[in-house]
Design an enzyme around this catalytic site. Structure first.
Site, PDB file in Angstrom:
ATOM      1  N   CYS A   2     -56.697  43.688  22.952  1.00 34.80           N
ATOM      2  CA  CYS A   2     -58.030  44.041  23.731  1.00 34.80           C
ATOM      3  C   CYS A   2     -59.305  43.805  22.785  1.00 34.80           C
ATOM      4  CB  CYS A   2     -57.915  45.393  24.006  1.00 34.80           C
ATOM      5  SG  CYS A   2     -56.596  45.920  24.856  1.00 34.80           S
ATOM      6  N   ARG A  31     -60.216  38.073  24.494  1.00 36.78           N
ATOM      7  CA  ARG A  31     -59.052  38.831  23.986  1.00 36.78           C
ATOM      8  C   ARG A  31     -58.431  39.473  24.945  1.00 36.78           C
ATOM      9  NH1 ARG A  31     -59.776  39.707  18.571  1.00 36.78           N
ATOM     10  NH2 ARG A  31     -58.403  41.435  18.514  1.00 36.78           N
ATOM     11  N   TRP A  78     -56.366  43.572  27.657  1.00 32.26           N
ATOM     12  CA  TRP A  78     -55.266  42.962  28.158  1.00 32.26           C
ATOM     13  C   TRP A  78     -54.221  44.192  28.129  1.00 32.26           C
ATOM     14  CZ3 TRP A  78     -50.432  41.747  26.087  1.00 32.26           C
ATOM     15  CH2 TRP A  78     -49.682  40.710  26.785  1.00 32.26           C
ATOM     16  N   ASN A 104     -58.098  49.195  20.669  1.00 31.54           N
ATOM     17  CA  ASN A 104     -57.139  48.040  20.812  1.00 31.54           C
ATOM     18  C   ASN A 104     -56.055  48.019  19.766  1.00 31.54           C
ATOM     19  OD1 ASN A 104     -56.171  45.329  20.622  1.00 31.54           O
ATOM     20  ND2 ASN A 104     -57.490  44.845  18.992  1.00 31.54           N
ATOM     21  N   GLY A 105     -54.576  47.861  20.436  1.00 30.95           N
ATOM     22  CA  GLY A 105     -53.243  48.095  19.779  1.00 30.95           C
ATOM     23  C   GLY A 105     -52.434  48.692  20.533  1.00 30.95           C
ATOM     24  N   GLU A 483     -47.039  20.046  21.238  1.00 33.21           N
ATOM     25  CA  GLU A 483     -48.053  20.654  21.419  1.00 33.21           C
ATOM     26  C   GLU A 483     -48.739  20.142  22.866  1.00 33.21           C
ATOM     27  OE1 GLU A 483     -49.433  23.171  20.378  1.00 33.21           O
ATOM     28  OE2 GLU A 483     -51.950  22.750  20.723  1.00 33.21           O
ATOM     29  N   LYS A 487     -49.924  22.807  25.936  1.00 29.97           N
ATOM     30  CA  LYS A 487     -51.261  22.683  26.291  1.00 29.97           C
ATOM     31  C   LYS A 487     -51.223  22.774  28.029  1.00 29.97           C
ATOM     32  CE  LYS A 487     -53.065  23.982  23.670  1.00 29.97           C
ATOM     33  NZ  LYS A 487     -52.781  24.398  22.379  1.00 29.97           N
ATOM     34  N   GLU A 490     -49.950  25.784  29.479  1.00 26.66           N
ATOM     35  CA  GLU A 490     -50.588  27.031  29.429  1.00 26.66           C
ATOM     36  C   GLU A 490     -51.857  27.097  30.270  1.00 26.66           C
ATOM     37  OE1 GLU A 490     -51.857  28.481  25.497  1.00 26.66           O
ATOM     38  OE2 GLU A 490     -52.280  26.476  24.731  1.00 26.66           O
ATOM     39  N   HIS A 506     -28.795  12.638  26.548  1.00 26.10           N
ATOM     40  CA  HIS A 506     -28.053  13.584  26.571  1.00 26.10           C
ATOM     41  C   HIS A 506     -28.178  14.730  27.626  1.00 26.10           C
ATOM     42  CE1 HIS A 506     -26.266  11.859  23.068  1.00 26.10           C
ATOM     43  NE2 HIS A 506     -27.698  11.609  22.721  1.00 26.10           N
ATOM     44  N   LYS A 605     -55.662  35.487  23.554  1.00 22.58           N
ATOM     45  CA  LYS A 605     -56.196  34.701  22.428  1.00 22.58           C
ATOM     46  C   LYS A 605     -55.166  35.020  21.467  1.00 22.58           C
ATOM     47  CE  LYS A 605     -58.164  31.433  20.024  1.00 22.58           C
ATOM     48  NZ  LYS A 605     -57.845  30.015  20.326  1.00 22.58           N
TER      49      LYS A 605
HETATM   50  O1  M6R Z   1     -53.577  33.181  16.011  1.00 25.10           O
HETATM   51  P1  M6R Z   1     -52.248  32.424  15.890  1.00 25.10           P
HETATM   52  O2  M6R Z   1     -52.543  30.885  15.368  1.00 25.10           O
HETATM   53  O3  M6R Z   1     -51.204  33.033  15.017  1.00 25.10           O
HETATM   54  O4  M6R Z   1     -51.819  32.307  17.330  1.00 25.10           O
HETATM   55  C1  M6R Z   1     -50.455  31.795  17.643  1.00 25.10           C
HETATM   56  C2  M6R Z   1     -50.238  31.678  19.119  1.00 25.10           C
HETATM   57  O5  M6R Z   1     -50.402  32.502  20.024  1.00 25.10           O
HETATM   58  C3  M6R Z   1     -51.225  30.621  19.756  1.00 25.10           C
HETATM   59  O6  M6R Z   1     -51.271  29.307  19.077  1.00 25.10           O
HETATM   60  C4  M6R Z   1     -51.001  30.361  21.162  1.00 25.10           C
HETATM   61  O7  M6R Z   1     -49.622  29.661  21.270  1.00 25.10           O
HETATM   62  C5  M6R Z   1     -52.130  29.381  21.909  1.00 25.10           C
HETATM   63  N1  M6R Z   1     -52.451  29.945  23.146  1.00 25.10           N
HETATM   64  C6  M6R Z   1     -51.702  27.946  21.862  1.00 25.10           C
HETATM   65  O8  M6R Z   1     -52.872  27.307  22.589  1.00 25.10           O
END
Ligand code: M6R
Length: 610
Positions: A2, A31, A78, A104-105, A483, A487, A490, A506, A605
């Site tokens: 959060c 966040r 969140w 937050n936590g 990667e 993208k 997500e 396979h 994030k």
């Molecule tokens: O802050 P971090 O690099 O440790 O975050 C890792 C993942 O949570 C982050 O890369 C996540 O997969 C993103 N949504 C990717 O776009």
């Protein structure tokens, strides 16, 4: 997971503190955005306005700007304990409405604390873990403790992770805070002070900051900041902690782009250049740690894990060093084998991802050295590591990682080239050539984005109508493909699967039928002949084939339905030059499907909950 923020100011020093807090929350919304709320102290009363939904929606219903008072705290959530709802929205208050709190936590022992408090007659209004802290503070206030002492007493019962800010009516010009495992920063002003989860929240108002560390508690008033260690009582000398932030609030804002993600994709040439400029002696120290390690483990989550796979490729193929890459949340499988002499390389842009942090702690406990790659100075993972190499990507607001990935790759390549130089695994002239290429990378990325953005947008016109897609590569092309697929998944919510192209026969090729989209990452390396074979196989099944290819690979252009030609360079640079194209493809596909790429559903994030 959060965002929390608070401000306290002298009368008239800031016009409309509540409006300021609402704007700070907008900067923290990445966040979490399940609910939002504000609390203030006004005329001896706690005022709370909060509700489920994004800031803009809730503000329209509640008029946050109308919250009176010079001491205001705010929260954007969140959800972890308790569904997103009006009641579960922060701030939370105690029975007597004398305390309001944002957090937050995760409070791990909240059930136990809650039961005890209920037994003492406390009435809970939410399902959150956070609310226990408000009641605990009330409990100690009722026992006669002064506000700050009551706050500290309450915090001493809490187990888990927290960045907490609290207001108590008997101290109307004070915000109390405590921190463990979740980020907390103080912004120091003239006649006002801020507290927040992240620097961009208050950067418009001050650039003087103090980072609060784990197990520290304290308070801010309009003219004073006090921090001490919760357990030892040692007072923090602020003059030693004070830092000046050089990046501006504008750098953290959208700068004319419709979304942060697009802005951040375009920022990559600059972020790469700044990362190159920032490379210092820690590169050699890191390289030494690697070549002297008994075994090298690499850990991270999500996009950072893909950067980890790139590092795995670099270390094996350039420096001849075998590595063990592991997804951070899976670290427990390895811990029994970890010994003194091992090295864990932990990659995390935020430096706060809990899975990666936990892996760091476990490996460290068993004697491994920790080398971190992070974008956030003084964040949890760098603080707990033996050495950190920082990327200089600047703040990344879009939930999807973009510029932080390419800058991670850049520091990885710089480090591995140094390791190769130290262990004589690569010819000196080859190392020098690659360093020159690295220098040119920001320019190549800039040219590639400029040249292809419109074309990629037209490919997104096709892709955004699909339900599923394959991303295939070989060698270094595999993490790039992974990667790209992440993208698309997500932010555009299109199922996307990445795997080594050689695996098609396979199993996965069984799914391919007419117009099934398959995207190929074709690099200028030893795999090009084989991958051409894979493209032909897919074409024979009438797949829709898209390829990112080196610009001189004529034979691919003939088989592919759509080719995106990348300027010539050494294939080792490709994760930095190809990935922005895949980011753009995902971005335009998401926008065409009507989604907000900056705030994908169900995601935050920074993942600070295991
Ligand atoms: O802050 P971090 O690099 O440790 O975050 C890792 C993942 O949570 C982050 O890369 C996540 O997969 C993103 N949504 C990717 O776009």
């Amino acid at each position: 997971m959060c965002g929390i923020v608070g401000v306290t100011c002298l009368q008239g020093k800031l016009s409309s503190p509540a409006k300021i807090i609402r704007k700070c929350l907008e900067k923290l919304e990445y966040r979490g955005y399940d609910s939002v709320g504000l609390a203030s102290i006004f005329k001896g009363m706690i005022v709370v306005r909060k509700g489920k939904g994004k800031i803009e929606e809730v503000h329209r219903r509640m008029n946050f700007d109308g919250v009176p008072g010079n001491t205001v705290i705010g929260h954007t959530r969140w959800a972890t304990h308790g569904a997103p709802s009006d009641n579960n929205a922060h701030p939370h208050i105690d029975c007597g409405r004398i305390v309001a709190i944002v957090h937050n936590g995760i409070i791990k022992n909240y059930m136990e604390l809650k039961k005890k408090l209920i037994a003492k007659g406390h009435i809970f209004r939410s399902e959150t873990d956070t609310e226990v802290v408000a009641h605990l503070i009330e409990e100690y206030l009722n026992k006669g403790f002064k506000p700050y002492e009551a706050f500290k007493k309450a915090i001493s019962h809490v187990k888990g992770s927290y960045a907490i800010a609290a207001i108590i009516i008997s101290e109307p010009n004070t915000i109390f805070f405590a921190k463990k495992d979740s980020p907390l920063i103080i912004g120091i002003g003239d006649g006002f002070n801020f507290i927040a989860s992240d620097i961009p929240a208050f950067l418009e108002h001050t650039r003087r900051i103090v980072v609060v560390k784990d197990f520290e508690v304290g308070y801010i008033t309009p003219t004073n900041v006090f921090i001490e260690n919760l357990h030892t009582g040692k007072i923090v000398d602020l003059s030693k902690r004070l830092r000046f932030i050089s990046w501006t609030a504008e750098m953290a804002a959208k700068a004319g782009y419709p979304h942060y993600m697009l802005k951040e994709i375009h920022e990559q040439p600059r972020a790469l250049r700044e990362t190159i400029n920032g490379l210092g002696e820690e590169i050699e120290q890191a390289a030494n740690m690697i070549i002297n390690a008994r075994r090298v483990f690499i850990t991270a989550a999500g996009t950072s894990f893909h950067a980890g796979l790139v590092l795995d490729y670099y270390l094996n193929s350039i420096a001849g060093i075998a590595t063990i890459p592991l997804i951070a949340s899976e670290y427990s499988k390895y811990v029994r084998s970890v010994k003194h002499g091992d090295l864990l390389i932990a990659i995390s842009q935020s430096g706060e991802t809990i899975d990666t942090l936990m892996a760091v702690r476990e490996f460290k406990k068993r004697g491994a050295k920790i080398l971190a790659i992070s974008n956030v100075i003084d964040s949890a993972i760098p603080r707990e590591s033996d050495l950190t190499v920082y990327t200089r990507a600047g703040p990344e607001i879009g939930v999807a990682a973009t510029k932080t990935f390419t800058t991670q790759v850049l520091v990885e390549l710089a480090t591995v080239l140094k390791a190769a130089e130290l262990n004589n695994s690569l010819d000196v002239s080859e190392i020098a050539d690659l360093r020159k290429q690295l220098e040119k990378t920001p320019k190549i990325v800039e040219k590639t984005i400029m040249k292809h953005e419109a074309f990629v947008n037209s490919i997104a016109e096709i892709v955004h109508r699909k339900n599923s897609m394959y991303y295939l590569g070989r060698g270094l092309g595999v993490p790039i493909a992974m990667e790209g697929a992440l993208k698309l998944k997500e932010i555009a919510y299109i199922h996307a699967e990445a795997y080594p192209a050689g695996e098609s026969k396979h199993g996965p090729i069984a799914l391919v039928e007419k117009d099934f989209p398959v995207l190929f990452i074709v690099l200028d390396d030893e795999n090009s002949e084989n991958i051409l074979g894979n493209v032909t196989e897919m074409k024979a099944r009438n797949a829709l084939t898209i390829g990112l290819i080196p610009e001189h690979f004529e034979e691919f252009k003939e088989v592919l339905d759509h080719s995106i030609k990348i300027p010539l360079h050494d294939h080792l640079i490709s994760p930095m030059t190809y990935t922005p194209i895949l980011q753009l493809l995902a971005y335009y596909s998401a926008v065409k499907r009507g989604y907000d790429p900056d705030k994908p559903r169900n995601l935050a994030k920074t993942v600070t909950v295991e």
